[in-house]
Design a protein around this motif. Structure first.
Motif, PDB file in Angstrom:
ATOM      1  N   UNK A   5       1.066  -1.056  -0.011  1.00 39.32           N
ATOM      2  CA  UNK A   5      -0.080   0.067  -0.016  1.00 39.32           C
ATOM      3  C   UNK A   5       0.848   1.368   0.048  1.00 39.32           C
ATOM      4  N   UNK A   6       1.714   1.314   0.756  1.00 42.67           N
ATOM      5  CA  UNK A   6       2.992   2.516   0.794  1.00 42.67           C
ATOM      6  C   UNK A   6       3.344   2.873  -0.684  1.00 42.67           C
ATOM      7  N   UNK A   7       3.868   1.752  -1.372  1.00 46.88           N
ATOM      8  CA  UNK A   7       4.655   1.893  -2.569  1.00 46.88           C
ATOM      9  C   UNK A   7       3.310   2.323  -3.849  1.00 46.88           C
ATOM     10  N   UNK A   8       2.132   1.720  -3.594  1.00 47.09           N
ATOM     11  CA  UNK A   8       0.977   1.783  -4.480  1.00 47.09           C
ATOM     12  C   UNK A   8       0.767   3.146  -4.388  1.00 47.09           C
ATOM     13  N   UNK A   9       0.468   3.819  -3.394  1.00 48.69           N
ATOM     14  CA  UNK A   9      -0.327   4.923  -2.932  1.00 48.69           C
ATOM     15  C   UNK A   9       0.844   6.152  -2.978  1.00 48.69           C
ATOM     16  N   UNK A  10       2.103   5.744  -3.103  1.00 47.39           N
ATOM     17  CA  UNK A  10       3.192   6.726  -2.790  1.00 47.39           C
ATOM     18  C   UNK A  10       2.990   7.471  -1.601  1.00 47.39           C
ATOM     19  N   UNK A  11       3.002   6.678  -0.471  1.00 46.64           N
ATOM     20  CA  UNK A  11       2.647   7.473   0.931  1.00 46.64           C
ATOM     21  C   UNK A  11       4.096   8.089   1.263  1.00 46.64           C
ATOM     22  N   UNK A  12       3.865   9.507   1.822  1.00 45.69           N
ATOM     23  CA  UNK A  12       5.007   9.961   2.445  1.00 45.69           C
ATOM     24  C   UNK A  12       4.560  10.505   3.872  1.00 45.69           C
ATOM     25  N   UNK A  13       3.881  10.140   4.403  1.00 43.41           N
ATOM     26  CA  UNK A  13       3.694  10.315   5.833  1.00 43.41           C
ATOM     27  C   UNK A  13       2.493   9.443   6.388  1.00 43.41           C
ATOM     28  N   UNK A  14       2.778   8.832   7.507  1.00 44.14           N
ATOM     29  CA  UNK A  14       1.797   7.669   8.097  1.00 44.14           C
ATOM     30  C   UNK A  14       1.185   8.314   9.446  1.00 44.14           C
ATOM     31  N   UNK A  15      -0.008   8.363   9.399  1.00 45.13           N
ATOM     32  CA  UNK A  15      -1.057   9.002  10.451  1.00 45.13           C
ATOM     33  C   UNK A  15      -1.784   8.202  11.234  1.00 45.13           C
ATOM     34  N   UNK A  16      -1.261   7.578  12.530  1.00 45.58           N
ATOM     35  CA  UNK A  16      -1.979   6.524  13.010  1.00 45.58           C
ATOM     36  C   UNK A  16      -3.054   7.239  13.955  1.00 45.58           C
ATOM     37  N   UNK A  17      -4.383   6.756  13.512  1.00 48.04           N
ATOM     38  CA  UNK A  17      -5.420   7.314  14.555  1.00 48.04           C
ATOM     39  C   UNK A  17      -6.307   6.150  14.838  1.00 48.04           C
ATOM     40  N   UNK A  18      -5.571   4.872  15.215  1.00 48.41           N
ATOM     41  CA  UNK A  18      -6.479   3.551  15.324  1.00 48.41           C
ATOM     42  C   UNK A  18      -7.187   3.600  16.591  1.00 48.41           C
ATOM     43  N   UNK A  19      -7.621   2.948  17.184  1.00 56.21           N
ATOM     44  CA  UNK A  19      -8.015   2.916  18.695  1.00 56.21           C
ATOM     45  C   UNK A  19      -6.837   2.578  19.487  1.00 56.21           C
ATOM     46  N   UNK A  20      -7.066   3.014  20.742  1.00 55.68           N
ATOM     47  CA  UNK A  20      -6.049   2.908  21.771  1.00 55.68           C
ATOM     48  C   UNK A  20      -5.567   1.465  22.167  1.00 55.68           C
ATOM     49  N   UNK A  21      -6.531   0.594  21.643  1.00 55.75           N
ATOM     50  CA  UNK A  21      -6.294  -0.796  21.955  1.00 55.75           C
ATOM     51  C   UNK A  21      -5.847  -1.433  20.716  1.00 55.75           C
ATOM     52  N   UNK A  22      -5.573  -0.917  19.730  1.00 58.69           N
ATOM     53  CA  UNK A  22      -5.237  -1.656  18.477  1.00 58.69           C
ATOM     54  C   UNK A  22      -3.677  -1.619  18.332  1.00 58.69           C
ATOM     55  N   UNK A  23      -2.990  -2.002  19.221  1.00 58.29           N
ATOM     56  CA  UNK A  23      -1.386  -1.860  19.258  1.00 58.29           C
ATOM     57  C   UNK A  23      -0.637  -2.674  18.319  1.00 58.29           C
ATOM     58  N   UNK A  24      -1.214  -3.649  17.702  1.00 53.66           N
ATOM     59  CA  UNK A  24      -0.435  -4.409  16.779  1.00 53.66           C
ATOM     60  C   UNK A  24      -0.244  -3.791  15.489  1.00 53.66           C
ATOM     61  N   UNK A  25      -1.181  -3.004  15.146  1.00 51.48           N
ATOM     62  CA  UNK A  25      -1.202  -2.114  13.932  1.00 51.48           C
ATOM     63  C   UNK A  25      -0.326  -1.078  14.063  1.00 51.48           C
ATOM     64  N   UNK A  26      -0.287  -0.317  15.190  1.00 54.87           N
ATOM     65  CA  UNK A  26       0.516   0.975  15.587  1.00 54.87           C
ATOM     66  C   UNK A  26       2.141   0.332  15.674  1.00 54.87           C
ATOM     67  N   UNK A  27       2.347  -0.921  16.194  1.00 55.06           N
ATOM     68  CA  UNK A  27       3.571  -1.143  16.370  1.00 55.06           C
ATOM     69  C   UNK A  27       4.203  -1.654  14.692  1.00 55.06           C
ATOM     70  N   UNK A  28       3.163  -2.128  14.014  1.00 56.80           N
ATOM     71  CA  UNK A  28       3.657  -2.638  12.515  1.00 56.80           C
ATOM     72  C   UNK A  28       3.743  -1.003  11.601  1.00 56.80           C
ATOM     73  N   UNK A  29       3.287  -0.173  11.935  1.00 51.87           N
ATOM     74  CA  UNK A  29       3.173   1.177  11.359  1.00 51.87           C
ATOM     75  C   UNK A  29       4.491   1.780  11.615  1.00 51.87           C
ATOM     76  N   UNK A  30       5.080   1.700  12.948  1.00 52.63           N
ATOM     77  CA  UNK A  30       6.269   2.357  13.392  1.00 52.63           C
ATOM     78  C   UNK A  30       7.308   1.510  12.760  1.00 52.63           C
TER      79      UNK A  30
END
Length: 263
Positions: free
Chosen positions: A59-84
């Motif tokens: 997804x990062x490469x397909x959409x040419x992402x230049x910034x990741x903004x993590x606004x997931x639920x406070x308990x969704x820690x796995x996706x936050x760790x993966x994003x970092x």
């Protein structure tokens, strides 16, 4: 392009503010219902997907992402760790937005779901679970199902999951929150609730109203504390978050210029 990891009410408010500032956004959610809500905001491209590592990089490469903004639920820690992890590997800035926690009195704070189950096994009386459908199984496997009343989103998938777990249809309260203190109290009274289980999701998530309603009725509250995770850069205020994105833009120059829909 900014990748907005969402699924919360906060993320939708952030999306609106980013669009007002002229930024281009790709959003991700994990449920069809979340996708529907985010798509109601014009000019936001939305993916309904449970991101694993491979999908994230794709997804990062397909959409040419230049910034990741993590606004997931406070308990969704796995996706936050993966994003970092992905942000470090790809050299993309990562910013976290989270609801500010609230300090409560006269409630029992528990570390996790397992501690809550252990506590309730030694009690009697009706229990209301307001922790989402993903966390029901440990409770219904170890405690009498007839004691539980579960408040969940009224989607076909969620109701089917509750049925599969053996929860009687009369014990499923399918409603979309957040709810007022008065409505919470009416439900507690209707089902003769003696224990209410919740997460510390912050004021916008309706936790404050749930807690106030229960305290006034003398209901014992069990709150699952937020998982401990160290974020690289975290904000609790949307305007300060926007300022941080602009600062990243100034620092990185051309790296973030493609985030904006320049006219």
């Amino acid at each position: 392009m900014i990748l907005l990891l969402g699924g919360t009410k906060d993320s939708r408010e952030i999306a609106k503010r980013l669009l007002q500032e002229g930024y281009l956004i790709v959003g991700t959610v994990t449920t069809p219902y979340g996708k529907k809500l985010l798509e109601e905001i014009e000019k936001v491209k939305v993916y309904c997907i449970s991101l694993n590592e491979f999908c994230f990089y794709e997804l990062i490469h397909k959409e040419k992402i230049t910034l990741i903004l993590d606004a997931t639920h406070p308990y969704a820690t796995e996706i936050s760790k993966l994003a970092m992890k992905v942000s470090k590997r790809e050299g993309i800035p990562y910013i976290r937005f989270e609801r500010r926690p609230i300090q409560y009195k006269n409630i029992i704070i528990l570390k996790d779901i397992e501690e809550a189950v252990k506590f309730l096994k030694n009690t009697q009386g009706n229990i209301m679970l307001t922790i989402g459908s993903k966390n029901l199984e440990p409770f219904v496997k170890q405690i009498e199902r007839k004691r539980f009343y579960v408040r969940v989103l009224p989607t076909p998938e969620v109701i089917a999951k509750c049925n599969k777990l053996g929860i009687d249809i009369g014990h499923i309260i399918g409603m979309q929150g957040p709810f007022s203190k008065e409505l919470n109290q009416a439900l507690y009274k209707q089902y003769h609730i003696q224990y209410m289980i919740t997460k510390e999701s912050g004021e916008i998530g309706g936790t404050l109203e749930k807690v106030q309603a229960a305290l006034e009725l003398g209901i014992q509250i069990l709150m699952i504390e937020r998982p401990s995770i160290e974020y690289e850069k975290i904000f609790y205020n949307i305007e300060k978050l926007i300022d941080a994105i602009k600062e990243e833009e100034r620092k990185n120059g051309k790296r973030l210029v493609n985030c904006r829909a320049w006219k």
